[in-house]
Enzyme design. Sequence first.
Site, mmCIF file in Angstrom:
data_model
loop_
_atom_site.group_PDB
_atom_site.id
_atom_site.type_symbol
_atom_site.label_atom_id
_atom_site.label_comp_id
_atom_site.label_asym_id
_atom_site.label_seq_id
_atom_site.Cartn_x
_atom_site.Cartn_y
_atom_site.Cartn_z
ATOM 1 N N LYS A 1 -1.779 -4.339 -8.537
ATOM 2 C CA LYS A 1 -2.631 -4.290 -7.339
ATOM 3 C C LYS A 1 -4.060 -3.927 -7.722
ATOM 4 C CE LYS A 1 1.340 -3.426 -4.522
ATOM 5 N NZ LYS A 1 2.400 -2.450 -4.243
ATOM 6 N N GLN B 1 3.694 3.306 -2.380
ATOM 7 C CA GLN B 1 4.632 2.506 -3.161
ATOM 8 C C GLN B 1 6.055 3.032 -2.972
ATOM 9 O OE1 GLN B 1 3.743 -0.305 -4.838
ATOM 10 N NE2 GLN B 1 5.895 -0.627 -5.277
ATOM 11 N N ASP C 1 0.668 -2.856 4.270
ATOM 12 C CA ASP C 1 2.012 -3.346 3.919
ATOM 13 C C ASP C 1 2.726 -3.918 5.142
ATOM 14 O OD1 ASP C 1 2.923 -3.280 1.293
ATOM 15 O OD2 ASP C 1 3.329 -1.126 1.324
HETATM 16 N N1 GUN Z 1 8.194 -1.639 -3.350
HETATM 17 C C1 GUN Z 1 8.649 -2.901 -3.530
HETATM 18 N N2 GUN Z 1 7.923 -3.763 -2.795
HETATM 19 C C2 GUN Z 1 7.010 -3.026 -2.145
HETATM 20 C C3 GUN Z 1 5.958 -3.355 -1.230
HETATM 21 O O1 GUN Z 1 5.724 -4.505 -0.854
HETATM 22 N N3 GUN Z 1 5.229 -2.319 -0.777
HETATM 23 C C4 GUN Z 1 5.458 -1.044 -1.159
HETATM 24 N N4 GUN Z 1 4.701 -0.093 -0.641
HETATM 25 N N5 GUN Z 1 6.412 -0.708 -1.990
HETATM 26 C C5 GUN Z 1 7.172 -1.694 -2.483
#
Ligand code: GUN
Length: 294
Positions: free
Chosen positions: A53, A97, A120
């Site tokens: 990211k 996350q 998200d």
């Molecule tokens: N863990 C796996 N995929 C994701 C996601 O799209 N967002 C977040 N915050 N955690 C994740």
Amino acid sequence: MQLLDGKLTAEKIKARIAAEVKTTMLDAGKNTPHLAAVLVGEDPASQTYVASKEKDCKEVGFISSVYKYEESISQRKLLEVIRFLNEDPEVDGFIVQLPLPKHIDERAIIESIDPAKDVDGFHPVNVGRMVLNMPSYLPATPYGIVTLLEEYGIGTEGKHCVVLGRSNIVGTPVSILLSRKNKTGNATVTLCHSYTPDIKAVAASADILIVAMGKQGFVTADMVKKDAVVVDVGIHRIPSTETKTGYRLIGDVKFDEVAKKCSFITPVPGGIGPMTRVSLLLNTLRAAKKEIQY
Ligand code: GUN
């Protein structure tokens, strides 16, 4: 068969985002979009996702910041971090996350995020707005799937879309997006899960088959209608003597045999993965532009 090249499509979208940041945002004297990520513990997959990211943000000219905490952080302290990010005017959007350590209630954390910064799209307010076809942040993988279909001119209107897997972050939301009354929807959707009898026959009736089960190589050629469109969301590491890393990535679909039968298919890697990543950037851009009124 034509490849649905997520890597190439994501690069094109990133170039568009970078151009927009450069012209409309910076030249107009507006702030540079800023995405923050909260990372708890040492999970290697989570560390990789957060590092990607940061790299993506850099590529398009966004600011990114990462708030790292030890596995032992208390829920109360984590809630304080979120309150801080909710209130920080410099942060346009942020993600926490997942997964979080077992002593932390994931739901309570997600619900503490300001929906206007929830890039998200996991907050119940955003999920509810998505269901009601109101403006909202869309969860990144479903958003990436519908964008990839749209970029390749694959219409969903009147099609039978079969979704395999009903997870909160992929199967359930993509089934809603595809059935909503708008240009990336208007499909008839069947959502299959562990209680679905004869999943093979249902899959074989799909015009568009979205596979998000988390079972490597689950979908075989006999489960796919001739000339169907196949989207593989699965990603698994398997040992390999042919790569430097000692592993390679495969999906939920047996690519070689299914590719011979379908009209379009996403590769793994290079399909939905890059589209998921770019979708988070699109959400962050919307957040920076304050496009959605809550
Ligand atoms: N863990 C796996 N995929 C994701 C996601 O799209 N967002 C977040 N915050 N955690 C994740």
